[in-house]
Design a protein around this motif. Structure first.
Motif, PDB file in Angstrom:
ATOM      1  N   LYS A  58       0.863  -1.183   0.000  1.00 46.47           N
ATOM      2  CA  LYS A  58       0.000   0.000   0.000  1.00 46.47           C
ATOM      3  C   LYS A  58       0.895   1.227   0.000  1.00 46.47           C
ATOM      4  O   LYS A  58       1.603   1.484   0.984  1.00 46.47           O
ATOM      5  CB  LYS A  58      -0.928   0.050   1.221  1.00 46.47           C
ATOM      6  N   VAL A  59       0.892   1.974  -1.088  1.00 44.90           N
ATOM      7  CA  VAL A  59       1.761   3.134  -1.247  1.00 44.90           C
ATOM      8  C   VAL A  59       0.917   4.324  -1.681  1.00 44.90           C
ATOM      9  O   VAL A  59       0.200   4.251  -2.685  1.00 44.90           O
ATOM     10  CB  VAL A  59       2.863   2.869  -2.283  1.00 44.90           C
ATOM     11  N   ARG A  60       1.007   5.408  -0.932  1.00 47.29           N
ATOM     12  CA  ARG A  60       0.258   6.624  -1.279  1.00 47.29           C
ATOM     13  C   ARG A  60       1.213   7.634  -1.916  1.00 47.29           C
ATOM     14  O   ARG A  60       2.262   7.947  -1.347  1.00 47.29           O
ATOM     15  CB  ARG A  60      -0.390   7.228  -0.031  1.00 47.29           C
ATOM     16  N   ILE A  61       0.826   8.133  -3.084  1.00 43.44           N
ATOM     17  CA  ILE A  61       1.600   9.165  -3.772  1.00 43.44           C
ATOM     18  C   ILE A  61       0.728  10.420  -3.794  1.00 43.44           C
ATOM     19  O   ILE A  61      -0.386  10.396  -4.332  1.00 43.44           O
ATOM     20  CB  ILE A  61       1.972   8.750  -5.208  1.00 43.44           C
ATOM     21  N   SER A  62       1.209  11.482  -3.189  1.00 51.17           N
ATOM     22  CA  SER A  62       0.365  12.665  -3.044  1.00 51.17           C
ATOM     23  C   SER A  62       1.178  13.942  -3.224  1.00 51.17           C
ATOM     24  O   SER A  62       2.406  13.953  -3.093  1.00 51.17           O
ATOM     25  CB  SER A  62      -0.310  12.677  -1.662  1.00 51.17           C
ATOM     26  N   GLY A  63       0.467  15.008  -3.527  1.00 46.38           N
ATOM     27  CA  GLY A  63       1.082  16.306  -3.764  1.00 46.38           C
ATOM     28  C   GLY A  63       0.629  16.857  -5.098  1.00 46.38           C
ATOM     29  O   GLY A  63       0.030  16.144  -5.921  1.00 46.38           O
ATOM     30  N   PRO A  64       0.897  18.133  -5.349  1.00 45.90           N
ATOM     31  CA  PRO A  64       0.447  18.753  -6.603  1.00 45.90           C
ATOM     32  C   PRO A  64       0.940  18.001  -7.838  1.00 45.90           C
ATOM     33  O   PRO A  64       2.139  17.812  -8.022  1.00 45.90           O
ATOM     34  CB  PRO A  64       1.062  20.166  -6.528  1.00 45.90           C
ATOM     35  N   GLY A  65       0.011  17.528  -8.650  1.00 43.01           N
ATOM     36  CA  GLY A  65       0.367  16.808  -9.868  1.00 43.01           C
ATOM     37  C   GLY A  65       0.821  15.382  -9.649  1.00 43.01           C
ATOM     38  O   GLY A  65       1.500  14.803 -10.508  1.00 43.01           O
ATOM     39  N   ALA A  66       0.406  14.781  -8.541  1.00 44.75           N
ATOM     40  CA  ALA A  66       0.853  13.409  -8.236  1.00 44.75           C
ATOM     41  C   ALA A  66       0.450  12.421  -9.322  1.00 44.75           C
ATOM     42  O   ALA A  66       1.233  11.542  -9.697  1.00 44.75           O
ATOM     43  CB  ALA A  66       0.289  12.971  -6.878  1.00 44.75           C
ATOM     44  N   ALA A  67      -0.773  12.539  -9.840  1.00 38.79           N
ATOM     45  CA  ALA A  67      -1.232  11.598 -10.864  1.00 38.79           C
ATOM     46  C   ALA A  67      -0.410  11.730 -12.141  1.00 38.79           C
ATOM     47  O   ALA A  67      -0.035  10.731 -12.768  1.00 38.79           O
ATOM     48  CB  ALA A  67      -2.716  11.815 -11.154  1.00 38.79           C
ATOM     49  N   ALA A  68      -0.105  12.950 -12.540  1.00 39.00           N
ATOM     50  CA  ALA A  68       0.706  13.155 -13.737  1.00 39.00           C
ATOM     51  C   ALA A  68       2.108  12.598 -13.545  1.00 39.00           C
ATOM     52  O   ALA A  68       2.708  12.049 -14.480  1.00 39.00           O
ATOM     53  CB  ALA A  68       0.761  14.640 -14.081  1.00 39.00           C
TER      54      ALA A  68
END
Length: 369
Positions: A58-68
């Motif tokens: 389970k890894v969370r990637i977050s912050g402005p533009g994380a999906a891109a």
């Protein structure tokens, strides 16, 4: 517990109480079976099986533009889906080999939740962290959550009965919703690894036993069973779904494993892009096929596949199919051999010849949608 001991699910004591047998898997000690692999397999196909798959990362990637940012790293095209949807994708090395396959949950443009395989979770997180721009956080949340899977035709009724879904809103395939149960958040996604209609639930580790017990009670009412990794493996093999480390890996590319659908070929950037484009242009030197035994015997992984006296490939996974009542396998076959659907090959099962028919996976029709 020493640092070399396997990790355990937060639900370990519940599995012990149910009489589970355990085995190491991906650095974890996980339940392999409770009442028996065939019984659990059949219950999942005909009613519902309840799996603890908390070994998954389970890894969370977050912050402005994380999906891109994630989209520039992993193979699939994340722009194809909207928030509230999940996507199967691959983390590849520069040479096109598969570091891991994983599911992404697109929460929004600034947050993606990734579920890698157990043994590869830290590696995937590290690779993302090493290239993450300022403002993007990559957080390992492996111990914060459990992952449970209700799989089978009765799974919608199970989730409706416990109050996680309504009968009128069963979710589309690969869609997820953030629900609340007993005052705690539960992410419910309509996906799975069995070829059956089903759901995966991500819930806080703390207090997860109450959720497991509630689900198990309703599963029993529906004629289902708790199911271990033994049934998960036979189910996924029948469904033709690859297992990383066997059917996918650093030396097995997406094209070889029939996972080209998970590559965004028109994207400008993703890890392994140039190597995979070159392989697609030239054609892969080998490709995954299904083998269905026509005689008595069960193929396993890493067995030679022959046509006459010529070795034309190797099995990657193999098992006895409880649904078909025969041996089945996934195998990488040389494209130069020109094999196709319906051809007959032989698997060397510990010195004994087992004739098999070449088939296109899956072996059993999928009901996931």
């Amino acid at each position: 517990m020493s640092v070399t001991d396997p990790r355990r699910s937060p639900l370990h004591d519940h599995h012990v109480a149910l009489g589970a047998s355990f085995a190491p898997f991906g650095g974890w000690e996980m339940p392999v079976q409770y009442s028996g692999t065939v019984a659990e397999h059949t219950a999942t196909r005909e009613a519902v099986g309840l799996f603890d798959v908390s070994h998954l990362g389970k890894v969370r990637i977050s912050g402005p533009g994380a999906a891109a940012f994630v989209d520039r790293c992993l193979t699939n095209d994340l722009s194809r889906i909207q928030p509230g949807k999940a996507q199967y994708t691959l983390c590849c090395a520069d040479d096109g080999g598969v570091v891991d396959d994983l599911i992404l949950y697109l929460v929004g443009p600034d947050e993606v939740f990734a579920v890698p395989n157990a043994a590869n979770s830290a590696g995937v997180g590290r690779r993302l962290s090493e290239v993450a721009p300022e403002g993007i956080a990559v957080d390992d949340e492996h111990d914060r959550h459990v992952v449970l899977a209700a799989q089978g035709p009765a799974s919608p009724a199970v989730l409706a009965e416990v109050g996680l879904l309504t009968d009128a809103d069963p979710l589309d395939y690969m869609a997820f919703v953030d629900a609340e149960w007993n005052g705690r958040p539960v992410r419910v996604c309509r996906t799975g690894y069995t070829g059956e209609r089903g759901y995966e639930l991500i819930a806080p580790s703390d207090g997860a036993g109450v959720l497991w017990d509630a689900l198990a009670a309703v599963v029993a009412e529906q004629g289902g069973l708790p199911a271990g990794l033994g049934a998960r493996d036979t189910l996924r093999t029948e469904a033709g779904l690859p297992l990383h480390g066997q059917d996918l890996g650093p030396d097995i590319t997406p094209l070889q494993a029939r996972c080209g659908f998970a590559v965004g070929w028109k994207k400008d950037a993703f890890w392994g892009r140039e190597a995979l484009l070159a392989e697609r242009e030239a054609g892969p030197r080998r490709r995954s096929w299904g083998l269905r035994a026509t005689g008595r015997g069960v193929p396993r992984g890493h067995m030679a596949v022959k046509r006459g006296d010529e070795v034309v490939g190797e099995t990657t996974s193999g098992t006895f199919s409880p649904t078909l009542r025969t041996g089945i396998a996934l195998a990488l076959l040389d494209t130069a051999a020109g094999l196709d659907e319906g051809d007959v090959v032989a698997v060397d099962v510990r010195g004994r010849t087992l004739e098999c028919e070449v088939v296109t996976p899956p072996f059993v029709a999928s009901h996931v949608r």
